[in-house]
Design an enzyme around this catalytic site. Structure first.
Site, PDB file in Angstrom:
ATOM      1  N   CYS A 143      33.965  52.380  42.553  1.00 31.17           N
ATOM      2  CA  CYS A 143      34.003  51.159  41.737  1.00 31.17           C
ATOM      3  C   CYS A 143      32.901  51.158  40.676  1.00 31.17           C
ATOM      4  O   CYS A 143      32.906  51.996  39.791  1.00 31.17           O
ATOM      5  CB  CYS A 143      33.955  49.921  42.633  1.00 31.17           C
ATOM      6  SG  CYS A 143      34.608  48.446  41.790  1.00 31.17           S
ATOM      7  N   LYS A 164      39.357  38.968  36.084  1.00 22.81           N
ATOM      8  CA  LYS A 164      38.969  39.899  37.138  1.00 22.81           C
ATOM      9  C   LYS A 164      40.176  40.673  37.676  1.00 22.81           C
ATOM     10  O   LYS A 164      41.227  40.083  37.928  1.00 22.81           O
ATOM     11  CB  LYS A 164      38.299  39.131  38.281  1.00 22.81           C
ATOM     12  CG  LYS A 164      37.710  40.007  39.375  1.00 22.81           C
ATOM     13  CD  LYS A 164      36.988  39.171  40.420  1.00 22.81           C
ATOM     14  CE  LYS A 164      36.334  40.052  41.484  1.00 22.81           C
ATOM     15  NZ  LYS A 164      35.610  39.266  42.499  1.00 22.81           N
ATOM     16  N   HIS A 236      38.243  50.032  45.622  1.00 28.71           N
ATOM     17  CA  HIS A 236      37.538  49.943  46.900  1.00 28.71           C
ATOM     18  C   HIS A 236      38.478  50.331  48.044  1.00 28.71           C
ATOM     19  O   HIS A 236      38.875  49.484  48.852  1.00 28.71           O
ATOM     20  CB  HIS A 236      37.039  48.513  47.134  1.00 28.71           C
ATOM     21  CG  HIS A 236      35.831  48.152  46.335  1.00 28.71           C
ATOM     22  ND1 HIS A 236      34.566  48.608  46.667  1.00 28.71           N
ATOM     23  CD2 HIS A 236      35.692  47.378  45.239  1.00 28.71           C
ATOM     24  CE1 HIS A 236      33.696  48.109  45.795  1.00 28.71           C
ATOM     25  NE2 HIS A 236      34.345  47.373  44.916  1.00 28.71           N
ATOM     26  N   GLU A 238      37.828  51.574  50.739  1.00 27.25           N
ATOM     27  CA  GLU A 238      37.191  51.343  52.047  1.00 27.25           C
ATOM     28  C   GLU A 238      37.283  49.901  52.516  1.00 27.25           C
ATOM     29  O   GLU A 238      36.946  49.592  53.673  1.00 27.25           O
ATOM     30  CB  GLU A 238      35.712  51.757  51.980  1.00 27.25           C
ATOM     31  CG  GLU A 238      34.783  50.777  51.289  1.00 27.25           C
ATOM     32  CD  GLU A 238      34.852  50.774  49.762  1.00 27.25           C
ATOM     33  OE1 GLU A 238      34.150  49.959  49.146  1.00 27.25           O
ATOM     34  OE2 GLU A 238      35.612  51.593  49.193  1.00 27.25           O
ATOM     35  N   ARG A 250      34.702  32.738  48.923  1.00 32.02           N
ATOM     36  CA  ARG A 250      33.313  32.591  48.464  1.00 32.02           C
ATOM     37  C   ARG A 250      33.257  32.076  47.030  1.00 32.02           C
ATOM     38  O   ARG A 250      32.519  31.139  46.719  1.00 32.02           O
ATOM     39  CB  ARG A 250      32.607  33.951  48.554  1.00 32.02           C
ATOM     40  CG  ARG A 250      31.179  33.976  48.022  1.00 32.02           C
ATOM     41  CD  ARG A 250      30.786  35.405  47.664  1.00 32.02           C
ATOM     42  NE  ARG A 250      31.606  35.929  46.570  1.00 32.02           N
ATOM     43  CZ  ARG A 250      31.711  37.228  46.286  1.00 32.02           C
ATOM     44  NH1 ARG A 250      31.109  38.126  47.033  1.00 32.02           N
ATOM     45  NH2 ARG A 250      32.445  37.625  45.253  1.00 32.02           N
TER      46      ARG A 250
END
Length: 302
Positions: A143, A164, A236, A238, A250
């Site tokens: 990333c 995003k 990502h 993972e 969040r």
């Protein structure tokens, strides 16, 4: 894969053991007549313990024995991880710069909206990337770490995205015969969570870089250089099942502008448990990296 972490009290170790993933104790490790791979993980993510678990899980799917060393940057004070955790379970670059490693993972970081030169630890990261060329057999950049590596090594710029890139995106394999993507389906899914992208045209035009997988929506995903000495993964792989969910909730709680993760919640209902649709290819990616670009080419005597 038998994973051996330096400190047996690492909290992530117990989580992995509870998932019935094989972690070898030191007594058994030294009794095996093989040299374990030495893998360093430069963890730039804010929630370091979460990333520890995710990456240890991802590295757990081959019969190779691996010694993991976690690194952190000295020129940044972590706000989300206690100093006691870093002091106990992590090393600094200065403490390992005279060592050699078979592999290095440079994680993402939540600084992508800053210019590289504005990041407080940019010089330290440049020193680590320069060191990796001499002291590491193969480095995987993830990333923002991939964006930083492409900029440092090849001058590839990043740019802000209109919104995003956040969700689970479809990708296509472009170079099926390349060992890094061996075993991949033609189309596979992977998570993205980033505010910036890279110049795909500049990457395509650079003969030193080979794009192995791409998304029509999310752009280039896996890039390889120097016959696998440098690997760049723009997302990502993972991530856990609920990582995007936690990030989404969040940001909502903070009142930040954030759209629902794309292609993530069943029926786009945030109350439904997300399906885990990318784990098999993520495991294959890390397994192929360790086997073909670390184990098969690293010297026996580091």
């Amino acid at each position: 894969m038998p994973i051996k972490v330096q400190n047996s009290d690492l909290p992530a170790k117990q989580v992995i053991l509870n998932e019935n993933i094989f972690i070898m104790d030191e007594k058994r490790a030294i009794s095996q007549d093989i040299r374990p791979l030495q893998i360093a993980i430069l963890n730039l993510m804010p929630l370091k313990e979460d990333t520890e678990i995710q990456l240890l899980r991802a590295l757990s799917n081959t019969p190779l024995q691996v010694d993991v060393t976690f690194l952190y940057v000295e020129t940044h004070v972590s706000k989300n991880t206690p100093a006691s955790h870093l002091n106990r379970f992590y090393s600094t670059f200065r403490e390992v710069e005279d060592q050699r490693f078979d592999g290095l993972i440079i994680t993402g970081a939540p600084v992508e909206q800053m210019e590289f030169e504005e990041v407080g630890y940019w010089q330290e990261l440049k020193d680590i990337m320069a060191w990796s060329d001499r002291n590491v057999t193969s480095t995987m950049h993830l990333c923002w770490g991939a964006q930083a590596g492409l900029y440092y090594h090849y001058g590839i710029q990043k740019h802000p995205l209109p919104e995003k890139m956040f969700g689970i995106y479809e990708h296509r394999v472009l170079k099926r015969k390349t060992p890094l993507v061996r075993g991949f389906d033609d189309v596979f899914l992977a998570p993205h969570s980033r505010h910036t992208g890279v110049d795909d045209a500049a990457i395509d035009a650079d003969e030193r870089l080979t794009v192995l997988a791409r998304s029509e929506t999310a752009g280039v995903f896996i890039i390889m250089a120097e016959e696998g000495k440098r690997i760049f993964v723009m997302g990502h792989p993972e991530y856990d099942r609920l990582t995007l969910d936690q990030e989404y909730r969040r940001d909502l709680a903070k009142g930040l502008p954030i759209q629902m993760p794309y292609n993530y919640y069943p029926h786009d209902d945030i109350n439904e448990r997300p399906l885990l649709t990318w784990r098999a290819h993520a495991n294959t990616l890390y397994t192929n990296w360790l086997n073909y670009y670390v184990y098969q080419v690293t010297p026996y005597v580091l």
